[in-house]
Enzyme design. Structure first.
Site, mmCIF file in Angstrom:
data_model
loop_
_atom_site.group_PDB
_atom_site.id
_atom_site.type_symbol
_atom_site.label_atom_id
_atom_site.label_comp_id
_atom_site.label_asym_id
_atom_site.label_seq_id
_atom_site.Cartn_x
_atom_site.Cartn_y
_atom_site.Cartn_z
ATOM 1 N N SER A 19 0.824 -1.229 0.000
ATOM 2 C CA SER A 19 0.000 0.000 0.000
ATOM 3 C C SER A 19 0.854 1.273 0.000
ATOM 4 O O SER A 19 1.843 1.382 0.731
ATOM 5 C CB SER A 19 -0.906 0.007 1.232
ATOM 6 O OG SER A 19 -1.567 1.251 1.305
ATOM 7 N N LYS A 70 -13.158 -4.184 2.237
ATOM 8 C CA LYS A 70 -13.975 -2.998 1.969
ATOM 9 C C LYS A 70 -15.474 -3.223 2.153
ATOM 10 O O LYS A 70 -16.199 -2.311 2.526
ATOM 11 C CB LYS A 70 -13.709 -2.485 0.545
ATOM 12 C CG LYS A 70 -12.403 -1.729 0.397
ATOM 13 C CD LYS A 70 -12.221 -1.296 -1.043
ATOM 14 C CE LYS A 70 -11.343 -0.070 -1.138
ATOM 15 N NZ LYS A 70 -11.315 0.516 -2.475
ATOM 16 N N ASN A 91 -14.013 2.749 2.359
ATOM 17 C CA ASN A 91 -12.543 2.779 2.309
ATOM 18 C C ASN A 91 -11.967 3.676 3.399
ATOM 19 O O ASN A 91 -10.761 3.789 3.537
ATOM 20 C CB ASN A 91 -12.028 3.213 0.931
ATOM 21 C CG ASN A 91 -12.270 4.682 0.650
ATOM 22 O OD1 ASN A 91 -13.014 5.354 1.363
ATOM 23 N ND2 ASN A 91 -11.647 5.196 -0.392
ATOM 24 N N ASP A 107 -13.665 6.906 -2.827
ATOM 25 C CA ASP A 107 -13.143 6.540 -4.155
ATOM 26 C C ASP A 107 -13.813 7.326 -5.283
ATOM 27 O O ASP A 107 -13.157 7.716 -6.259
ATOM 28 C CB ASP A 107 -13.308 5.034 -4.418
ATOM 29 C CG ASP A 107 -12.219 4.212 -3.745
ATOM 30 O OD1 ASP A 107 -11.143 4.778 -3.454
ATOM 31 O OD2 ASP A 107 -12.435 3.014 -3.510
ATOM 32 N N GLY A 135 -15.952 -4.496 -11.174
ATOM 33 C CA GLY A 135 -15.600 -4.884 -9.802
ATOM 34 C C GLY A 135 -15.862 -3.726 -8.837
ATOM 35 O O GLY A 135 -16.589 -2.776 -9.160
ATOM 36 N N GLY A 245 -3.639 6.562 -13.002
ATOM 37 C CA GLY A 245 -4.439 6.191 -11.831
ATOM 38 C C GLY A 245 -3.913 6.711 -10.500
ATOM 39 O O GLY A 245 -4.608 6.621 -9.480
#
Ligand code: NAP
Length: 279
Positions: A19, A70, A91, A107, A135, A245
């Site tokens: 992470s 999550k 999240n 998100d 997803g 991203g």
């Protein structure tokens, strides 16, 4: 772990070593001279409840939640924000002063802010967007695109059942396409988003033709490792504007940092560089 006046937050996931969130929050803590810490809280599924239940007594103001927790973590929240409710996943956790836990999902915000930061703007009267994937991340992407007032959202996914469920859950202007219909879905789109895990380090490549896409269209990838995915490289080569991203990841962290530490931090080039530096 309770730490006097130190303000604590962390990230709950399994595994957690990959992470980038600790780097992001540590950068901001240092920048704003806040005496705080952001710790990895590696938690397997069996211990999720224990980790969540003990956040308050260990002095945490909150935590991020990542894979695979999550959805499951939502069950242990006293409050859930409308966005998290809509997406069925959290999240971010805020620990209230009385120990109550509140779950949020940032998100959608991260994705939208990343597009804004790149100066993406809708062009036509009836703008179309094509999204690869159905997803967890695709749900946030599609919900964000709905708020941006796209006329039509086309979802392309390998597993049609999952795409169908997403379309039913989020409702509205969504049409679904089989993986082999991707060219049809891309025709006329102003924006293409990869929200699958394909193209990510350790995952299979995203092997898809983008020739049906106009060269005026934008292409965004939510995969950030590698930063310049093969999709973005191919798109840039044919003249499409691209958005990586990493920005989504950095922007989704901002509301959490603000809630825990009281400062709205900035996403800038210095942060991007710091996060991308190999340790
Ligand atoms: P997920 O829930 O597991 O969904 C994975 C998606 O990829 C599904 O649509 C899946 O299709 C598709 N997929 C996987 N392998 C495939 C294959 N071989 N062929 C075709 N489709 C395939 O994962 P997620 O949580 O949505 O995450 C997706 C990616 O987004 C990850 O790389 C993650 O790191 C990234 N992400 C980035 C950010 C950010 O801030 N930038 C935030 C969240 C996630 P099926 O439905 O057919 O299985």
């Amino acid at each position: 772990m309770k730490n006097g006046t130190k303000r604590l937050a962390g990230i709950i996931g399994w595994p957690i070593s990959h992470s980038l969130s600790p780097k992001i929050h540590k950068f901001w803590l240092k920048t704003h001279k806040i005496e705080g810490e952001y710790l990895p809280l590696e938690t397997d599924p069996e211990h999720l409840e224990y980790t969540l239940e003990t956040l308050f007594e260990r002095g945490f103001r909150g935590a991020n939640v990542t894979l695979p927790h999550k959805e499951e973590a939502m069950k242990f929240m006293k409050f859930v924000s409308p966005q998290a409710e809509k997406l069925g996943a959290i999240n971010t956790i805020i620990v209230h002063e009385n120990g109550d836990l509140e779950g949020r999902n940032t998100d959608m915000y991260g994705f939208t802010e990343n597009l804004k930061a790149a100066s993406f703007a809708l062009k036509s009267d009836e703008p179309i967007v094509a999204v690869l994937g159905a997803g967890g991340a695709a749900r946030a992407v599609v919900a964000a695109l709905q708020e941006m007032n796209f006329y039509e959202i086309r979802i392309i996914n390998r597993t049609m059942d999952k795409a169908r469920r997403l379309a039913e859950d989020l409702g509205g202007n969504i049409n679904i396409f089989e993986w082999n219909e991707s060219e049809k879905a891309m025709a006329g789109a102003e924006l293409l988003v990869n929200a699958t895990s394909l193209g990510m380090e350790g995952q299979p490549p995203l092997d898809i033709e983008i020739d049906a896409l106009s060269d005026k269209a934008w292409v965004a990838d939510i995969v950030y490792a590698p930063l310049q995915t093969e999709l973005l490289k191919r798109a840039a080569k044919r003249g499409n504007k691209t958005i990586d991203g990493l920005g989504m990841l950095l922007h989704q962290a901002r509301p959490a940092f603000k809630a825990w530490f009281g400062v709205d931090p900035e996403v800038n080039e210095k942060l991007r560089k710091f996060v991308l530096e190999k340790e």
